[in-house]
Design a protein around this motif. Sequence first.
Motif, mmCIF file in Angstrom:
data_model
loop_
_atom_site.group_PDB
_atom_site.id
_atom_site.type_symbol
_atom_site.label_atom_id
_atom_site.label_comp_id
_atom_site.label_asym_id
_atom_site.label_seq_id
_atom_site.Cartn_x
_atom_site.Cartn_y
_atom_site.Cartn_z
ATOM 1 N N LYS A 195 0.861 -1.190 0.000
ATOM 2 C CA LYS A 195 0.000 0.000 0.000
ATOM 3 C C LYS A 195 0.896 1.238 0.000
ATOM 4 O O LYS A 195 1.178 1.812 1.051
ATOM 5 N N PRO A 196 1.376 1.678 -1.180
ATOM 6 C CA PRO A 196 2.293 2.826 -1.209
ATOM 7 C C PRO A 196 1.575 4.137 -0.872
ATOM 8 O O PRO A 196 0.394 4.314 -1.164
ATOM 9 N N SER A 197 2.312 5.032 -0.254
ATOM 10 C CA SER A 197 1.762 6.352 0.074
ATOM 11 C C SER A 197 1.727 7.210 -1.186
ATOM 12 O O SER A 197 2.238 6.821 -2.241
ATOM 13 N N ALA A 198 1.169 8.418 -1.067
ATOM 14 C CA ALA A 198 1.053 9.316 -2.223
ATOM 15 C C ALA A 198 2.438 9.721 -2.727
ATOM 16 O O ALA A 198 2.650 9.837 -3.940
ATOM 17 N N ASN A 199 3.378 9.927 -1.829
ATOM 18 C CA ASN A 199 4.735 10.315 -2.252
ATOM 19 C C ASN A 199 5.453 9.163 -2.944
ATOM 20 O O ASN A 199 6.276 9.374 -3.828
ATOM 21 N N GLU A 200 5.168 7.919 -2.542
ATOM 22 C CA GLU A 200 5.825 6.767 -3.160
ATOM 23 C C GLU A 200 5.266 6.472 -4.550
ATOM 24 O O GLU A 200 5.926 5.823 -5.352
ATOM 25 N N GLN A 201 4.083 6.939 -4.843
ATOM 26 C CA GLN A 201 3.464 6.683 -6.145
ATOM 27 C C GLN A 201 3.878 7.701 -7.208
ATOM 28 O O GLN A 201 3.552 7.537 -8.374
ATOM 29 N N LEU A 202 4.608 8.754 -6.822
ATOM 30 C CA LEU A 202 5.022 9.787 -7.786
ATOM 31 C C LEU A 202 6.036 9.234 -8.776
ATOM 32 O O LEU A 202 6.885 8.419 -8.424
ATOM 33 N N ALA A 250 8.096 14.087 -9.155
ATOM 34 C CA ALA A 250 8.881 14.391 -7.955
ATOM 35 C C ALA A 250 9.836 15.541 -8.221
ATOM 36 O O ALA A 250 9.999 16.438 -7.378
ATOM 37 N N LEU A 251 10.459 15.567 -9.394
ATOM 38 C CA LEU A 251 11.364 16.659 -9.749
ATOM 39 C C LEU A 251 10.603 17.973 -9.861
ATOM 40 O O LEU A 251 11.066 19.018 -9.390
ATOM 41 N N GLN A 252 9.412 17.941 -10.455
ATOM 42 C CA GLN A 252 8.597 19.150 -10.591
ATOM 43 C C GLN A 252 8.194 19.689 -9.217
ATOM 44 O O GLN A 252 8.243 20.889 -8.983
ATOM 45 N N ARG A 253 7.813 18.820 -8.285
ATOM 46 C CA ARG A 253 7.459 19.264 -6.934
ATOM 47 C C ARG A 253 8.667 19.831 -6.195
ATOM 48 O O ARG A 253 8.543 20.769 -5.433
ATOM 49 N N ALA A 254 9.828 19.239 -6.406
ATOM 50 C CA ALA A 254 11.041 19.718 -5.735
ATOM 51 C C ALA A 254 11.443 21.090 -6.239
ATOM 52 O O ALA A 254 11.969 21.897 -5.488
ATOM 53 N N ARG A 255 11.192 21.386 -7.510
ATOM 54 C CA ARG A 255 11.563 22.679 -8.086
ATOM 55 C C ARG A 255 10.518 23.753 -7.858
ATOM 56 O O ARG A 255 10.736 24.910 -8.163
ATOM 57 N N LYS A 256 9.349 23.364 -7.331
ATOM 58 C CA LYS A 256 8.258 24.313 -7.123
ATOM 59 C C LYS A 256 8.647 25.327 -6.045
ATOM 60 O O LYS A 256 9.339 25.022 -5.085
#
Length: 166
Positions: free
Chosen positions: A142-149, A154-160
């Motif tokens: 049961k992966p979490s929302a962050n593990e499903q990225l 993930a790169l786009q969220r990190a650069r936000k």
Amino acid sequence: MNSCIKLVSMALRCQQRTITTSSAMSGKRNFRKFNVYNKRGTRVVKEAQKTLAQPPVAIHKRGVRETGIVVDGEYVEIPEKIPELIVPDLTGCKLKPYVSYKAPEVVQSEFTSLDLFNAVYSQKIIEDFKAGTLQADGSAKKPSANEQLSSAEALQRARKTGSDIF
């Protein structure tokens, strides 16, 4: 003969020692160091700077960026070029804007990728391992929302903007 006497008297004057109380520059100063932007020029030049789209002497902006462009002789504001200051709400904050010199020095090691992994993922992996909800390859059932990225998301969220604020 007359010129020889002049040369001899001139040579004797050069060998004399003199004391002077004036500065070594003798009143001469280097005015190239003093920046006087937009101050030089006649009234005609200054009027041309105000009215012409392309003046003969460009107006110095003193490092201030334009917030728009000129289109058909009319200045158009671009909202994206206007700087936006983001200031946090500090109501109820107990911190003061002063740090004493007597405060103890904090020595902290470099924050590595292993430290980041331990801070973000290790707790979830340990919980999944103890609960027995790991698959054979080590991934969570049961992966979490962050593990499903995906890696791109993930790169786009990190650069936000604001992603570094926890």
